[in-house]
Scaffold this motif. Structure first.
Motif, PDB file in Angstrom:
ATOM      1  N   LEU A  40       0.829  -1.207   0.000  1.00 31.94           N
ATOM      2  CA  LEU A  40       0.000   0.000   0.000  1.00 31.94           C
ATOM      3  C   LEU A  40       0.862   1.256   0.000  1.00 31.94           C
ATOM      4  O   LEU A  40       0.638   2.179  -0.792  1.00 31.94           O
ATOM      5  CB  LEU A  40      -0.922   0.018   1.224  1.00 31.94           C
ATOM      6  CG  LEU A  40      -2.096  -0.960   1.251  1.00 31.94           C
ATOM      7  CD1 LEU A  40      -2.820  -0.864   2.589  1.00 31.94           C
ATOM      8  CD2 LEU A  40      -3.064  -0.699   0.109  1.00 31.94           C
ATOM      9  N   ILE A  41       1.852   1.314   0.881  1.00 28.48           N
ATOM     10  CA  ILE A  41       2.660   2.516   1.011  1.00 28.48           C
ATOM     11  C   ILE A  41       3.686   2.633  -0.105  1.00 28.48           C
ATOM     12  O   ILE A  41       4.084   3.732  -0.482  1.00 28.48           O
ATOM     13  CB  ILE A  41       3.355   2.555   2.404  1.00 28.48           C
ATOM     14  CG1 ILE A  41       4.129   3.863   2.599  1.00 28.48           C
ATOM     15  CG2 ILE A  41       4.272   1.377   2.603  1.00 28.48           C
ATOM     16  CD1 ILE A  41       3.292   5.103   2.570  1.00 28.48           C
ATOM     17  N   SER A  42       4.112   1.513  -0.687  1.00 29.34           N
ATOM     18  CA  SER A  42       5.152   1.589  -1.721  1.00 29.34           C
ATOM     19  C   SER A  42       4.589   1.694  -3.135  1.00 29.34           C
ATOM     20  O   SER A  42       5.304   2.110  -4.053  1.00 29.34           O
ATOM     21  CB  SER A  42       6.081   0.377  -1.631  1.00 29.34           C
ATOM     22  OG  SER A  42       5.392  -0.831  -1.882  1.00 29.34           O
ATOM     23  N   THR A  43       3.318   1.335  -3.341  1.00 32.84           N
ATOM     24  CA  THR A  43       2.721   1.444  -4.676  1.00 32.84           C
ATOM     25  C   THR A  43       1.545   2.404  -4.729  1.00 32.84           C
ATOM     26  O   THR A  43       1.184   2.881  -5.817  1.00 32.84           O
ATOM     27  CB  THR A  43       2.235   0.086  -5.202  1.00 32.84           C
ATOM     28  OG1 THR A  43       1.090  -0.337  -4.440  1.00 32.84           O
ATOM     29  CG2 THR A  43       3.323  -0.975  -5.120  1.00 32.84           C
ATOM     30  N   LEU A  50      -6.082  -3.927  -4.348  1.00 32.29           N
ATOM     31  CA  LEU A  50      -5.001  -4.799  -3.896  1.00 32.29           C
ATOM     32  C   LEU A  50      -5.545  -6.082  -3.267  1.00 32.29           C
ATOM     33  O   LEU A  50      -4.939  -7.149  -3.387  1.00 32.29           O
ATOM     34  CB  LEU A  50      -4.110  -4.054  -2.906  1.00 32.29           C
ATOM     35  CG  LEU A  50      -2.804  -4.747  -2.511  1.00 32.29           C
ATOM     36  CD1 LEU A  50      -1.953  -5.073  -3.736  1.00 32.29           C
ATOM     37  CD2 LEU A  50      -2.015  -3.879  -1.532  1.00 32.29           C
ATOM     38  N   GLU A  51      -6.689  -5.972  -2.607  1.00 36.60           N
ATOM     39  CA  GLU A  51      -7.305  -7.174  -2.023  1.00 36.60           C
ATOM     40  C   GLU A  51      -7.669  -8.189  -3.102  1.00 36.60           C
ATOM     41  O   GLU A  51      -7.753  -9.388  -2.835  1.00 36.60           O
ATOM     42  CB  GLU A  51      -8.562  -6.790  -1.229  1.00 36.60           C
ATOM     43  CG  GLU A  51      -8.278  -6.154   0.118  1.00 36.60           C
ATOM     44  CD  GLU A  51      -9.539  -6.023   0.954  1.00 36.60           C
ATOM     45  OE1 GLU A  51     -10.309  -7.004   1.027  1.00 36.60           O
ATOM     46  OE2 GLU A  51      -9.753  -4.935   1.531  1.00 36.60           O
ATOM     47  N   GLY A  66      -7.640  -5.441 -13.222  1.00 32.19           N
ATOM     48  CA  GLY A  66      -7.051  -5.277 -11.909  1.00 32.19           C
ATOM     49  C   GLY A  66      -5.571  -5.579 -11.871  1.00 32.19           C
ATOM     50  O   GLY A  66      -4.805  -5.152 -12.729  1.00 32.19           O
ATOM     51  N   LEU A  67      -5.152  -6.353 -10.863  1.00 27.56           N
ATOM     52  CA  LEU A  67      -3.745  -6.640 -10.624  1.00 27.56           C
ATOM     53  C   LEU A  67      -3.466  -8.131 -10.769  1.00 27.56           C
ATOM     54  O   LEU A  67      -4.244  -8.963 -10.308  1.00 27.56           O
ATOM     55  CB  LEU A  67      -3.344  -6.201  -9.212  1.00 27.56           C
ATOM     56  CG  LEU A  67      -3.620  -4.751  -8.817  1.00 27.56           C
ATOM     57  CD1 LEU A  67      -3.254  -4.531  -7.359  1.00 27.56           C
ATOM     58  CD2 LEU A  67      -2.853  -3.797  -9.707  1.00 27.56           C
ATOM     59  N   HIS A  68      -2.330  -8.443 -11.383  1.00 27.52           N
ATOM     60  CA  HIS A  68      -1.911  -9.844 -11.513  1.00 27.52           C
ATOM     61  C   HIS A  68      -0.424  -9.942 -11.254  1.00 27.52           C
ATOM     62  O   HIS A  68       0.370  -9.149 -11.779  1.00 27.52           O
ATOM     63  CB  HIS A  68      -2.224 -10.388 -12.911  1.00 27.52           C
ATOM     64  CG  HIS A  68      -1.728 -11.790 -13.108  1.00 27.52           C
ATOM     65  ND1 HIS A  68      -0.473 -12.069 -13.619  1.00 27.52           N
ATOM     66  CD2 HIS A  68      -2.300 -12.989 -12.831  1.00 27.52           C
ATOM     67  CE1 HIS A  68      -0.305 -13.383 -13.668  1.00 27.52           C
ATOM     68  NE2 HIS A  68      -1.390 -13.957 -13.193  1.00 27.52           N
ATOM     69  N   LEU A  69      -0.023 -10.921 -10.429  1.00 28.21           N
ATOM     70  CA  LEU A  69       1.391 -11.146 -10.131  1.00 28.21           C
ATOM     71  C   LEU A  69       1.817 -12.492 -10.686  1.00 28.21           C
ATOM     72  O   LEU A  69       1.248 -13.528 -10.334  1.00 28.21           O
ATOM     73  CB  LEU A  69       1.639 -11.106  -8.621  1.00 28.21           C
ATOM     74  CG  LEU A  69       3.067 -11.425  -8.171  1.00 28.21           C
ATOM     75  CD1 LEU A  69       4.056 -10.399  -8.736  1.00 28.21           C
ATOM     76  CD2 LEU A  69       3.160 -11.481  -6.650  1.00 28.21           C
TER      77      LEU A  69
END
Length: 270
Positions: A40-43, A50-51, A66-69
């Motif tokens: 949260l703080i770095s991106t 993020l959830e 959304g987001l994918h890693l």
């Protein structure tokens, strides 16, 4: 949710000492809460997005919002909200674009390992109440603004984004282009390699500032001092579909100057 909600007088942004103490507090809790808070703080990613982070040992599916890693390469793919490639039909005279070219950055190796060890492909699902409960417990012994997920994400613009050095690049890392930057985004193009380079620089600067404080515990200092990134090479461009590369502009300007010089020579008396 994004940078348009952040002003210089926004009192919900946390001072660095509070962030440092909260991260130190979380080293004694579940490691997943610490990873979530650091992201949260770095991106600056919105907590709700993020959830929903999805992890897999394969590249991002073609149809994924959304987001994918990618746990194999460490590549975090970010679908940008209000990005420059999300043109309306009135912008192009054609059918609206189905979506944005995603941004890609690399996450620290230790975070990838931690998430790879989780059984779920959505490791942060329903983590919000746990973070909220921990922040309330922390607030009982620490005065000041409570480090809620929303306040942590807003604090990215105070403690991480300035080291990126460009508000638009910082917004792409956060995954949301604010209203004040949308006009600029329409004419700005850059590579994922450039984005990742400035993100890693800002990420390292944030870690150094946190470990340098007296309130940083030894477990947190060890964690942040040892952060490294995968050596994955990032390719591809992101940003405006209409931005003209500098090389093309230079060639065009040179051709115009040559033509103008030719006509000037013809107009001059012999």
């Amino acid at each position: 949710r994004g940078a348009e909600h952040i002003s210089q007088s926004d009192m919900s942004r946390l001072p660095l000492v509070t962030i440092r103490r909260f991260l130190s507090f979380l080293t004694g809790a579940n490691g997943l809460e610490l990873v979530f808070t650091w992201l949260l703080i770095s991106t600056g990613c919105a907590p709700g997005r993020l959830e929903k982070l999805r992890c897999s040992a394969t590249p991002r599916p073609k149809r994924h919002d959304g987001l994918h890693l990618d746990l194999q390469t460490g590549v975090l793919t970010i679908e940008t909200e209000n990005g420059a490639t999300d043109f309306l039909a009135t912008d192009t005279g054609k059918e609206a674009s189905p979506g944005n070219a995603p941004a890609r950055i690399l996450l620290p190796t230790s975070i990838i390992r931690h998430l790879a060890g989780r059984a779920s492909d959505t490791p942060f699902k329903d983590i919000g109440p746990s973070i909220d409960r921990l922040s309330r417990t922390f607030a009982r012994a620490n005065a000041g603004i409570r480090p809620t997920p929303e306040n942590l994400a807003r604090s990215y613009w105070l403690h991480t984004a300035p080291d990126i050095g460009n508000d638009l690049l910082a917004a792409y890392v956060a995954g949301h282009i604010p209203a004040r930057l949308r006009a600029q985004a329409k004419y700005y193009r850059f590579t994922n390699s450039e984005l990742n380079a400035v993100f890693q620089r800002a990420h390292a600067a944030l870690a150094r500032r946190i470990v340098s404080g007296k309130s940083c515990t030894e477990p947190l200092r060890r964690l942040l001092s040892g952060l490294t990134f995968p050596e994955t090479t990032l390719t591809g461009e992101i940003g405006s579909q209409v931005a003209v590369p500098f090389e093309v502009l230079r060639e065009t300007a040179t051709a115009i100057l040559r033509t103008a010089d030719h006509f000037t020579q013809q107009l001059l008396p012999p």
